[in-house]
Design a protein around this motif. Sequence first.
Motif, PDB file in Angstrom:
ATOM      1  N   TRP A   1       0.714  -1.255   0.001  1.00 31.39           N
ATOM      2  CA  TRP A   1       0.025   0.037   0.124  1.00 31.39           C
ATOM      3  C   TRP A   1       0.839   1.233  -0.064  1.00 31.39           C
ATOM      4  N   GLY A   2       1.187   1.894  -1.150  1.00 26.17           N
ATOM      5  CA  GLY A   2       2.036   3.021  -1.087  1.00 26.17           C
ATOM      6  C   GLY A   2       3.310   2.450  -0.777  1.00 26.17           C
ATOM      7  N   SER A   3       3.882   3.088   0.248  1.00 28.61           N
ATOM      8  CA  SER A   3       5.395   3.004   0.608  1.00 28.61           C
ATOM      9  C   SER A   3       5.268   1.637   1.789  1.00 28.61           C
ATOM     10  N   LYS A   4       4.405   1.218   2.020  1.00 30.27           N
ATOM     11  CA  LYS A   4       4.180   0.217   2.965  1.00 30.27           C
ATOM     12  C   LYS A   4       4.010  -1.176   2.704  1.00 30.27           C
ATOM     13  N   MET A   5       4.247  -2.326   3.086  1.00 25.18           N
ATOM     14  CA  MET A   5       4.335  -3.564   2.812  1.00 25.18           C
ATOM     15  C   MET A   5       3.976  -4.502   3.759  1.00 25.18           C
ATOM     16  N   TYR A   6       3.291  -5.337   3.420  1.00 27.21           N
ATOM     17  CA  TYR A   6       3.072  -6.754   4.895  1.00 27.21           C
ATOM     18  C   TYR A   6       3.383  -7.998   3.998  1.00 27.21           C
ATOM     19  N   GLU A   7       4.225  -8.872   4.462  1.00 27.75           N
ATOM     20  CA  GLU A   7       4.553 -10.095   4.059  1.00 27.75           C
ATOM     21  C   GLU A   7       3.939 -11.146   4.631  1.00 27.75           C
ATOM     22  N   VAL A   8       3.200 -12.043   3.908  1.00 27.96           N
ATOM     23  CA  VAL A   8       2.636 -13.227   4.484  1.00 27.96           C
ATOM     24  C   VAL A   8       3.746 -14.464   4.228  1.00 27.96           C
ATOM     25  N   PRO A   9       4.590 -15.034   5.083  1.00 27.94           N
ATOM     26  CA  PRO A   9       5.460 -16.092   4.640  1.00 27.94           C
ATOM     27  C   PRO A   9       4.373 -17.529   4.586  1.00 27.94           C
ATOM     28  N   PHE A  10       5.042 -18.469   3.841  1.00 27.28           N
ATOM     29  CA  PHE A  10       4.365 -19.828   3.719  1.00 27.28           C
ATOM     30  C   PHE A  10       5.425 -20.576   4.196  1.00 27.28           C
ATOM     31  N   SER A  11       4.763 -21.706   4.932  1.00 24.56           N
ATOM     32  CA  SER A  11       5.490 -22.922   5.481  1.00 24.56           C
ATOM     33  C   SER A  11       6.238 -23.663   4.445  1.00 24.56           C
ATOM     34  N   SER A  12       7.178 -24.287   4.735  1.00 23.43           N
ATOM     35  CA  SER A  12       7.711 -25.198   3.737  1.00 23.43           C
ATOM     36  C   SER A  12       6.905 -26.244   3.090  1.00 23.43           C
ATOM     37  N   GLU A  13       5.591 -26.665   3.905  1.00 20.42           N
ATOM     38  CA  GLU A  13       4.795 -27.571   3.306  1.00 20.42           C
ATOM     39  C   GLU A  13       3.804 -26.857   2.156  1.00 20.42           C
ATOM     40  N   ASP A  14       3.312 -25.569   2.677  1.00 24.13           N
ATOM     41  CA  ASP A  14       2.625 -24.704   1.671  1.00 24.13           C
ATOM     42  C   ASP A  14       3.216 -24.245   0.458  1.00 24.13           C
ATOM     43  N   ILE A  15       4.467 -23.942   0.667  1.00 26.11           N
ATOM     44  CA  ILE A  15       5.242 -23.876  -0.594  1.00 26.11           C
ATOM     45  C   ILE A  15       5.252 -24.765  -1.591  1.00 26.11           C
ATOM     46  N   ASP A  16       5.410 -25.997  -1.038  1.00 27.44           N
ATOM     47  CA  ASP A  16       5.412 -27.295  -2.209  1.00 27.44           C
ATOM     48  C   ASP A  16       4.199 -27.363  -2.314  1.00 27.44           C
ATOM     49  N   SER A  17       3.038 -27.654  -1.652  1.00 23.67           N
ATOM     50  CA  SER A  17       1.745 -28.250  -1.942  1.00 23.67           C
ATOM     51  C   SER A  17       0.766 -27.065  -2.470  1.00 23.67           C
ATOM     52  N   SER A  18       0.978 -25.915  -2.218  1.00 23.79           N
ATOM     53  CA  SER A  18       0.196 -24.848  -2.737  1.00 23.79           C
ATOM     54  C   SER A  18       0.893 -24.055  -3.785  1.00 23.79           C
ATOM     55  N   LEU A  19       1.739 -23.194  -2.992  1.00 23.68           N
ATOM     56  CA  LEU A  19       2.390 -21.912  -4.020  1.00 23.68           C
ATOM     57  C   LEU A  19       2.854 -22.497  -5.288  1.00 23.68           C
ATOM     58  N   LEU A  20       4.039 -23.604  -5.274  1.00 21.72           N
ATOM     59  CA  LEU A  20       4.463 -24.141  -6.322  1.00 21.72           C
ATOM     60  C   LEU A  20       3.504 -24.729  -7.325  1.00 21.72           C
ATOM     61  N   ASN A  21       2.640 -25.438  -6.645  1.00 22.33           N
ATOM     62  CA  ASN A  21       1.464 -25.960  -7.688  1.00 22.33           C
ATOM     63  C   ASN A  21       0.805 -24.905  -8.525  1.00 22.33           C
ATOM     64  N   ASN A  22       0.527 -23.939  -7.906  1.00 20.10           N
ATOM     65  CA  ASN A  22       0.024 -22.891  -8.741  1.00 20.10           C
ATOM     66  C   ASN A  22       1.079 -22.414  -9.909  1.00 20.10           C
ATOM     67  N   VAL A  23       2.246 -22.203  -9.356  1.00 20.15           N
ATOM     68  CA  VAL A  23       3.218 -21.801 -10.496  1.00 20.15           C
ATOM     69  C   VAL A  23       3.004 -23.021 -11.680  1.00 20.15           C
ATOM     70  N   TYR A  24       3.288 -24.120 -11.351  1.00 21.14           N
ATOM     71  CA  TYR A  24       3.498 -25.079 -12.502  1.00 21.14           C
ATOM     72  C   TYR A  24       1.988 -25.262 -13.053  1.00 21.14           C
ATOM     73  N   SER A  25       0.952 -24.997 -12.660  1.00 17.67           N
ATOM     74  CA  SER A  25      -0.396 -25.045 -13.008  1.00 17.67           C
ATOM     75  C   SER A  25      -0.983 -23.780 -13.863  1.00 17.67           C
ATOM     76  N   ASP A  26       0.170 -22.666 -13.646  1.00 19.02           N
ATOM     77  CA  ASP A  26      -0.299 -21.583 -14.227  1.00 19.02           C
ATOM     78  C   ASP A  26      -1.618 -20.844 -13.740  1.00 19.02           C
ATOM     79  N   LYS A  27      -1.669 -20.750 -12.465  1.00 15.72           N
ATOM     80  CA  LYS A  27      -2.751 -20.224 -11.623  1.00 15.72           C
ATOM     81  C   LYS A  27      -2.330 -19.108 -10.532  1.00 15.72           C
TER      82      LYS A  27
END
Length: 199
Positions: free
Chosen positions: A132-158
């Motif tokens: 938001w403008g010059s401010k930022m909030y980071e939402v980290p993913f657990s290692s499990e979520d990175i593999d099962s969710s975040l990377l799945n979205n990348v490889y599925s183009d979602k």
Amino acid sequence: MKKYLLLVLISSAIIGCTKSDLKIVQDGVLPTHKTLTVGEAFSKWTICDTSQSKWSEFQSSNGVKVVEYTCVNKNTQQIRNHLENVISEELGKDSETFSDAVKFDKIAYVFQWVVNKDNSFDIRSGSIEYYWGSKMYEVPFSSEDIDSSLLNNVYSDKDPLDEVIETIDELAKIRSGQIVNLLNAYYKMYQNAKPVQSN
């Protein structure tokens, strides 16, 4: 003299064949996602704004070699507009409480890998950054979520946020009070956002 020239040529060939940390990751294949190289998967992730998304490499303070990819979501404005409409329609006079919280200027997905001494690499972290403008909030993913969710979205183009938007839409249809809980999460992020540190 001939021996010297030969040594120079051999040394140049070895140096020329040495891959950068960036290329090691980009040309590598993840054990859980073997259909594409890492570089191919991220270059085919169509939600990324190619004019702002980028690869980089650096070393941490203790010498660990890190490769990073930042994907800036080109659909940020659409996501923002959609959430503003839902808030306005569903919450009426209470919409002002949440409206500022979803006025994102940028949404980015950040992935980091560490490159090991044997030139293998491992995923280090994954997160979503809301700006938001010059401010930022980071939402980290657990290692499990990175593999099962975040990377799945990348490889599925979602887009990882599609599920969040769909859930909000479903709750809006049934007039569920739980929609406020979801929007509250964005409101808390907005309230706790920190100034972005310039490099």
